[in-house]
Every structure is written in structure tokens, then in C-alpha cells.
Design a protein around this motif. Structure first.
Motif, PDB file in Angstrom:
ATOM      1  N   GLY A 125       2.230   2.605  -3.319  1.00  0.00           N
ATOM      2  CA  GLY A 125       1.373   3.397  -4.204  1.00  0.00           C
ATOM      3  C   GLY A 125       1.320   2.789  -5.592  1.00  0.00           C
ATOM      4  O   GLY A 125       1.214   1.566  -5.738  1.00  0.00           O
ATOM      5  N   ARG A 128       9.764   3.297  -5.072  1.00  0.00           N
ATOM      6  CA  ARG A 128       8.651   4.014  -5.712  1.00  0.00           C
ATOM      7  C   ARG A 128       9.114   5.402  -6.151  1.00  0.00           C
ATOM      8  O   ARG A 128      10.004   5.998  -5.543  1.00  0.00           O
ATOM      9  CB  ARG A 128       7.473   4.103  -4.758  1.00  0.00           C
ATOM     10  CG  ARG A 128       7.759   4.987  -3.608  1.00  0.00           C
ATOM     11  CD  ARG A 128       6.549   5.264  -2.816  1.00  0.00           C
ATOM     12  NE  ARG A 128       6.913   6.529  -2.253  1.00  0.00           N
ATOM     13  CZ  ARG A 128       6.773   6.936  -1.024  1.00  0.00           C
ATOM     14  NH1 ARG A 128       6.178   6.303  -0.273  1.00  0.00           N
ATOM     15  NH2 ARG A 128       7.200   8.061  -0.565  1.00  0.00           N
ATOM     16  N   ARG A 134       0.844  -1.195   0.000  1.00  0.00           N
ATOM     17  CA  ARG A 134       0.000   0.000   0.000  1.00  0.00           C
ATOM     18  C   ARG A 134       0.885   1.253   0.000  1.00  0.00           C
ATOM     19  O   ARG A 134       0.611   2.215  -0.713  1.00  0.00           O
ATOM     20  CB  ARG A 134      -0.914  -0.029   1.223  1.00  0.00           C
ATOM     21  CG  ARG A 134      -2.097   0.893   1.053  1.00  0.00           C
ATOM     22  CD  ARG A 134      -3.000   0.870   2.252  1.00  0.00           C
ATOM     23  NE  ARG A 134      -3.635  -0.431   2.466  1.00  0.00           N
ATOM     24  CZ  ARG A 134      -4.355  -0.720   3.551  1.00  0.00           C
ATOM     25  NH1 ARG A 134      -4.483   0.183   4.494  1.00  0.00           N
ATOM     26  NH2 ARG A 134      -4.916  -1.891   3.691  1.00  0.00           N
TER      27      ARG A 134
END
Lengths: 392, 116
Positions: free
Chosen positions: A26, A98, A23
Motif C-alpha cells: 500500500g 506497512r 502492491r
């Protein structure tokens, strides 16, 4: 505990971490199809190589604690390892790589600077010395604890400080300008997360290894690390309390070490810890004197802004003197450490009448103080070796 | 030579994983900081698992002649952390490699569909 139950526990922890990390990642979430491919391949490799390793008698299992179900020679419980790894690690990798977040390499560099590598030894040494002198052996707990007080503990202490001092440091033209090492706001949350991720596992291990005495010591130590600069608590802006918390940062690792090692609490130990504590308070108070003017301009309180330069220097002198006299009361060879107080007194004494306006000049003595610490660390180590040999 | 057999195989395995990693820029050769953290965290987690198993009396060290016999702690041979690092590297090379192949296939399909 059976192997099945143990593996289930760790597997569930890994899956929960994977969900949270996925989570956090993203849009860059892990590719579950690739996880499945890697997972199946790992399980096959495990069936082959685990059987091979067990066949070569590299390790074995307590017969009563495993289910007895096997694939090849490998107990089914063994397959929880590759399963956990195949799910949790890609999620961690996705969260760390990320896009849009701060560059990880830069964050680690910032974290390294923030943890003040010159000061690492100041917290690791008291822990390691206290534990080693009690247990007289190097075991895993000593290694894990020393590593904790060497890096993650310092990252927590100074990292939290750098994050929550940002506002006041930025407001203070002198600090922001001269030191220049302000932690940019976009690094604040990642750094706090890194502090949590590096401290929590060690704290859980130390808590699991210790009894109530260690729990209390770790609780005090952790509270002091947070309470020094975290919002609302802000111990560093409360005169006298600031010196007490600062000294706790350095004395509590020794107390944790003694508690983990199960050292008997006798008068000698208490006297030594009290002397160390007074020494730490004096060090903090004297260090605060050089910042009186900028701190007052920024509206920040400290023991030195409230007492004034002259009284703070004299207080520090009194505390160092008291620390030196206290160790004289401890059992041999601790009284030898009284000599350590002398250079601090000589270094600080010339400033006993310094007016507030000239307080910045005490920075010269402060820089000498940092050098003195290495000298005293050396002398204290020699005394510890003497204590080690004389109690053998 | 025998006592170094297992350790030697593990180190060779690690070297092979790193060569694959380097050739295809998968893990350390893509993001060294992230790969370092993943390796450290994964190894530490698996070591904890081992430690809990040893503490519960489940894991026992074998008497193999292929092990160095050097122990880091009770029932924890020197080879075990090396094996755990290998397991982490192997999983991550498999995962990042699978991701690469799947991505390439998907892009290939999309291109063929675009042409049709």
C-alpha cells in the motif's frame, strides 16, 4: 537445463513476487530509488567478490551449461541472484512493515500459540519415523519434510481451525470465557496469509521430490487439514467424519513419509497404518465427549453429540481394542505395540457408562490421555529402534 | 586456519552488517520480527535456487583450500547458506541505508526551499 534458463525462471518469480508485495504494501511501498542504489551497489560487489570466490576455486560451473559470458570471472547468469534479492526483499520488507496492519510480532506470537507447540511432535514424528525406517539415512528431504510437519503443517491445521471456529467459539459462552484464547478478527486474514506463505513452498518441494503415490498422500493430507474446519466443508461438525478427518491429520504424515521414501506397500505396513488410524479415531471421539454439553448448547455437531457420551466412550474403547489386536497381526516387533493399547483402555473404561450430563468430567481422563501419549510415544520409539536393529 | 578462511570471512561480514544495522537502526534493530521473516524467506528462496542449480548439474563444489570441506548435501558446502544469509543482510542494509540517506536529502531540500 541451462544456467541462463534457470536463473531467468527464478528472477521472473522474484520480480512477480516483488510486484505483488509492493502492491500489498500500500502507501508504504518500497522506495524504488533506494532499490536502484542498493541494486547497483550489489551488482558491483558481486562482480568483485564473485570473481574473487571463483578465483579461489570455492565453486565452479558445469562448462556446457553456462553461456560463457563473464564479467571478471563471474558468469553473467550469477548476477541474477543479487538482482532478484535487491528487488524482491525490499518489497517484502515494505509489505511486512506497512502501517495500519496488525503488528507483525504480535501476529507471530499468535501464530506460535495457534500452532499448538505441544502437538508439533505428533505430526513430525510419524513422518520422520516412517521415512527414516525406510531409507535408513538422513537426507535433505527428511529434514525438509520433518520441518514441514513440525511447524507449518500444524500452523495450517490449528490456524485454519482457530479462524473459522471464531464465530462458534465466540457464540459459545463457556468456550470463549474459559479458554480465552480467541483469535481476534483482525488477525484472521493475516494468519491465513501466513499459513499460505509457510505451507506453499514446503508443499511445492515435497510434491517435486515425490511421485504419484506421494502426490496422492499429500493431496489427502492437505485436504484433511483444510476440510476439518474451513467453511462449508466443516468436517469437524459432521459426526464420524470428524473422527476420520482428525485421525487423517496424524496418519497422513506417515503415509507421505513412506511414499516419499518409496517404501514397498505390503500387508504389514497396511495393518500398522490401519491400527494407527483406529487409534487416532478413538482419541478424537473420546476427546469430543467432554464437550458434549457446550457443543450442543452452541448447536455444534460432533461424533459425541450425536452418539451420546456412553456410546461414544464405548466406541472409543472398541477402536482402541481393535487397534491393539490389529498390531498383533503385523510382523515382529510391531506386535509389542499392542501393550500400548492397555493404558488407554484402562484410562477410558471407567467412563463407559457416563451419562451425557456428567460428560464434562471425562476431562480428567482426557488430561491423563495427553500424558499417556508421551509414554506411548516413548514405547513406540523403543519398538522402532528394535525394528531398526533387527532389520539391519 | 586456511580451511576456515572463507567461513571466517563470511561470519565477519555478517557481524559487520549487523554492527551497521545496530548503529543506524536499519533492519533488525528497527523491526526484528519483519527482519527475521525477510532473512528467512530470502535465504530459503536462494537455497531453492541453489538446489535447482545443483539438481540441474550446473553448480559444482570447488576444491578450494579455504573451505571447510563440510557438505550439507551433494555439491552444497556448509558455507553456502551462510553466504546466502550474508547476501540477504548486505542487500537489506544497503537498501534501508539508501532509503535513509535519500529521505534525509529530500527533507533537507524541502527545508531549504521552505526557507527561501
Amino acid at each position: 537445463m541451462s544456467y541462463a534458463l534457470l536463473s531467468a525462471g527464478f528472477l521472473v518469480a522474484a520480480l512477480a513476487a516483488a510486484v505483488l508485495l509492493a502492491r500489498a504494501a500500500g502507501p508504504r511501498r518500497p522506495r524504488w530509488a533506494a532499490v536502484a542504489v542498493a541494486g547497483v551497489a550489489l551488482l558491483l560487489l558481486t562482480a568483485v567478490f564473485d570473481s574473487l570466490m571463483i578465483g579461489l576455486d570455492l565453486f565452479d560451473y558445469a562448462p556446457g551449461l553456462i553461456s560463457g559470458m563473464r564479467i571478471g570471472l563471474a558468469p553473467v547468469e550469477d548476477f541474477a541472484y543479487p538482482a532478484a534479492v535487491a528487488v524482491a526483499l525490499p518489497a517484502l520488507w515494505a509489505a511486512l512493515t506497512r502501517r495500519g496492519g496488525v503488528p507483525l510480532g504480535a501476529l507471530l506470537t499468535q501464530a506460535l500459540v495457534a500452532s499448538r507447540p505441544v502437538s508439533w511432535v505428533n505430526t513430525a514424528f510419524p513422518f520422520a519415523a516412517a521415512m527414516l525406517l525406510t531409507t535408513r539415512e538422513i537426507d535433505w528431504l527428511l529434514v525438509v519434510g520433518t520441518l514441514y510437519y513440525l511447524v507449518p503443517y500444524n500452523l495450517a491445521m490449528y490456524g485454519i481451525n482457530d479462524v473459522f471456529d471464531y464465530e462458534s467459539d465466540a457464540k459459545n459462552p463457556r468456550k470463549g470465557g474459559i479458554e480465552g484464547a480467541l483469535l481476534a478478527p483482525e488477525y484472521h486474514r493475516p494468519l491465513l496469509r501466513l499459513v499460505l506463505a509457510t505451507n506453499l513452498p514446503f508443499l511445492v518441494l515435497l510434491l517435486a521430490a515425490g511421485g504419484p503415490a506421494a502426490w496422492a498422500a499429500i493431496a489427502v493430507s492437505t485436504f484433511a487439514v483444510i476440510a476439518y474446519s474451513a467453511p462449508r466443508l466443516r468436517g469437524k461438525e459432521r459426526p464420524v467424519w470428524d473422527s476420520i478427518i482428525s485421525s487423517t491429520h496424524f496418519v497422513s504424515p506417515a503415509v507421505v513419509g513412506l511414499a516419499l521414501a518409496g517404501a514397498p506397500v505390503d500387508a504389514g505396513v497396511i495393518v500398522l497404518l490401519a491400527a494407527f488410524f483406529l487409534w487416532g479415531m478413538a482419541a478424537h471421539a473420546f476427546g469430543a465427549v467432554q464437550d458434549i454439553i457446550p457443543d450442543r448448547e452452541a448447536g455444534i455437531g460432533s461424533i459425541a453429540t450425536s452418539f451420546g457420551a456412553r456410546r461414544t466412550v464405548r466406541l472409543a474403547l472398541a477402536l482402541w481394542l481393535l487397534a491393539g489386536l490389529l498390531v498383533l497381526a503385523a510382523p515382529w516387533p510391531a506386535p509389542l505395540a499392542a501393550v500400548v493399547a492397555v493404558p488407554y483402555l484402562l484410562n477410558c473404561a471407567p467412563w463407559r457408562s457416563v451419562p451425557d450430563a456428567d460428560s464434562a468430567r471425562t476431562n480428567r481422563a482426557w488430561r491423563r490421555f495427553i500424558l499417556l501419549n508421551y509414554g506411548s510415544g516413548f514405547i513406540v520409539t523403543l519398538i522402532l529402534i528394535l525394528a531398526w536393529n533387527s532389520s539391519a | 586456519m586456511m580451511p576456515l578462511g572463507y567461513l571466517g570471512c563470511l561470519l565477519l561480514g555478517i557481524a559487520c552488517m549487523l554492527l551497521l544495522d545496530r548503529r543506524f537502526r536499519l533492519f533488525f534493530w528497527r523491526d526484528p520480527a519483519a527482519a527475521g521473516l525477510v532473512t528467512a524467506a530470502g535465504t530459503a528462496f536462494l537455497l531453492l535456487w541453489d538446489a535447482a542449480g545443483i539438481a540441474s548439474g550446473i553448480f559444482l563444489r570447488g576444491a578450494s583450500g579455504f573451505a571447510t570441506g563440510i557438505v550439507l548435501a551433494e555439491e552444497l558446502p556448509l558455507e553456502e547458506p551462510v553466504f546466502l544469509v550474508f547476501l540477504v543482510l548486505c542487500s537489506m542494509v544497503l537498501y534501508t541505508g539508501a532509503e535513509r540517506i535519500l529521505d534525509r536529502r529530500r527533507r533537507g531540500r524541502a527545508r531549504r526551499r521552505g526557507r527561501a
